[in-house]
Design a protein around this motif. Sequence first.
Motif, PDB file in Angstrom:
ATOM      1  N   ALA A 248     -14.707  22.392  -8.979  1.00  0.00           N
ATOM      2  CA  ALA A 248     -14.450  22.485  -7.539  1.00  0.00           C
ATOM      3  C   ALA A 248     -12.964  22.614  -7.237  1.00  0.00           C
ATOM      4  N   LEU A 249     -12.108  22.281  -8.214  1.00  0.00           N
ATOM      5  CA  LEU A 249     -10.667  22.432  -8.030  1.00  0.00           C
ATOM      6  C   LEU A 249     -10.292  23.881  -8.310  1.00  0.00           C
ATOM      7  N   PRO A 250      -9.668  24.575  -7.387  1.00  0.00           N
ATOM      8  CA  PRO A 250      -9.390  26.010  -7.573  1.00  0.00           C
ATOM      9  C   PRO A 250      -8.519  26.331  -8.779  1.00  0.00           C
ATOM     10  N   THR A 251      -7.656  25.410  -9.181  1.00  0.00           N
ATOM     11  CA  THR A 251      -6.742  25.686 -10.294  1.00  0.00           C
ATOM     12  C   THR A 251      -7.318  25.273 -11.646  1.00  0.00           C
ATOM     13  N   ALA A 252      -8.543  24.729 -11.676  1.00  0.00           N
ATOM     14  CA  ALA A 252      -9.141  24.262 -12.927  1.00  0.00           C
ATOM     15  C   ALA A 252      -9.789  25.409 -13.693  1.00  0.00           C
ATOM     16  N   HIS A 253      -9.563  25.430 -15.000  1.00  0.00           N
ATOM     17  CA  HIS A 253     -10.149  26.392 -15.927  1.00  0.00           C
ATOM     18  C   HIS A 253     -10.839  25.619 -17.041  1.00  0.00           C
ATOM     19  N   VAL A 254     -11.493  26.340 -17.938  1.00  0.00           N
ATOM     20  CA  VAL A 254     -12.226  25.674 -19.016  1.00  0.00           C
ATOM     21  C   VAL A 254     -12.168  26.518 -20.285  1.00  0.00           C
ATOM     22  N   LYS A 255     -12.252  25.827 -21.429  1.00  0.00           N
ATOM     23  CA  LYS A 255     -12.294  26.510 -22.715  1.00  0.00           C
ATOM     24  C   LYS A 255     -13.643  26.303 -23.384  1.00  0.00           C
ATOM     25  N   LEU A 256     -14.230  27.399 -23.821  1.00  0.00           N
ATOM     26  CA  LEU A 256     -15.361  27.355 -24.740  1.00  0.00           C
ATOM     27  C   LEU A 256     -14.756  27.227 -26.134  1.00  0.00           C
ATOM     28  N   SER A 257     -14.515  26.006 -26.550  1.00  0.00           N
ATOM     29  CA  SER A 257     -13.834  25.757 -27.821  1.00  0.00           C
ATOM     30  C   SER A 257     -14.335  24.448 -28.404  1.00  0.00           C
ATOM     31  N   GLY A 258     -14.204  24.310 -29.711  1.00  0.00           N
ATOM     32  CA  GLY A 258     -14.482  23.034 -30.361  1.00  0.00           C
ATOM     33  C   GLY A 258     -15.908  22.551 -30.307  1.00  0.00           C
ATOM     34  N   LEU A 259     -16.864  23.419 -30.000  1.00  0.00           N
ATOM     35  CA  LEU A 259     -18.239  22.951 -29.805  1.00  0.00           C
ATOM     36  C   LEU A 259     -18.871  22.464 -31.098  1.00  0.00           C
ATOM     37  N   GLY A 260     -18.354  22.899 -32.245  1.00  0.00           N
ATOM     38  CA  GLY A 260     -18.880  22.417 -33.508  1.00  0.00           C
ATOM     39  C   GLY A 260     -18.630  20.935 -33.732  1.00  0.00           C
ATOM     40  N   MET A 261     -17.602  20.384 -33.103  1.00  0.00           N
ATOM     41  CA  MET A 261     -17.315  18.963 -33.277  1.00  0.00           C
ATOM     42  C   MET A 261     -18.450  18.091 -32.750  1.00  0.00           C
ATOM     43  N   PHE A 262     -19.152  18.576 -31.746  1.00  0.00           N
ATOM     44  CA  PHE A 262     -20.172  17.777 -31.094  1.00  0.00           C
ATOM     45  C   PHE A 262     -21.557  17.971 -31.702  1.00  0.00           C
ATOM     46  N   ASN A 263     -21.712  19.040 -32.463  1.00  0.00           N
ATOM     47  CA  ASN A 263     -22.954  19.313 -33.175  1.00  0.00           C
ATOM     48  C   ASN A 263     -22.625  20.228 -34.345  1.00  0.00           C
ATOM     49  N   PRO A 264     -22.234  19.647 -35.497  1.00  0.00           N
ATOM     50  CA  PRO A 264     -21.832  20.475 -36.644  1.00  0.00           C
ATOM     51  C   PRO A 264     -22.925  21.436 -37.116  1.00  0.00           C
TER      52      PRO A 264
END
Length: 293
Positions: A209-225
């Motif tokens: 909801a914050l206009p300046t916020a972005h996100v990375k699709l990264s590191g997902l293997g850490m949570f489910n190898p």
Amino acid sequence: MTILPASIIDAHHHLWDLDAVDYPWLMARGVRRFFGDPAPIQRPYQPVDFQGDWDGLPVVASVHIQVGAADGLAETRWLERLPTPVPAAIVAEADLTAPDLADRLYALGAASARLRGIRQIVGRHPGEDARTRSPALLDDPRFLAGLRTLAQRGLSFDLQLNAPLLPRAAALFAQVPDLQLVLCHAGSPWDQSPAGLADWRAGLNHLAALPTAHVKLSGLGMFNPAWTASTLAPLVDAVLAAFGPERTMWGSNFPVDRLYRSYRPLLETVAALIPPAMHGSVFADTARRFYRL
């Protein structure tokens, strides 16, 4: 056949040299970390190693994210000495609660013209966070003041925390509306039960909801190898639904995610889950714009 992006900016990776910089967590032998056993990556990981991992893929630039060096300035100076254009941008470490923060930011900027932002980790894993108490940063007025200093300096902030902290983080960052913010590792969805994912999606929406916020699709293997395309799909879908492709970027998190899969299968799996019309934004344009490449 998977349609690959025409151009790739890897928005989240690491490099290290154990002889040049002190990395306490990398040098601690026999210590299991929140992402697993680090033994296979407890060796130098230089640009040539990174380039070898994505050999044959159209990676045109990359963003180095600080990686737990004892001295963030020493890490930045080492990166600047590398005789290579990799990385194109640097996100360094700095303690935003430090009384001499302004001096530290000046020194980092003087060390490298590639400095684009700062990462100070708020959360890694609930078990580790209980010992380090790093989530307390979200309630520390010095941390808020430091975030405002970043915004004034034109630097961005890479936010790493755990999913339950997302609503608190959204409330905090709403107080710094001029700060360019990116959420690392999609908000660390450790709990992938139906209830856990529902709470994570709600937290993503708070931050998005914050206009300046972005996100990375990264590191997902850490949570489910043992991830598969079917386990990654709901994560990718939720991220894109919350932030849209114009505020989403992809990062390999190498060499950490190299523990679970090599570069090409990781890229191909995520690319197959994203509509080709979004590839330009997610795999290059968002990172190019955010990190001013």
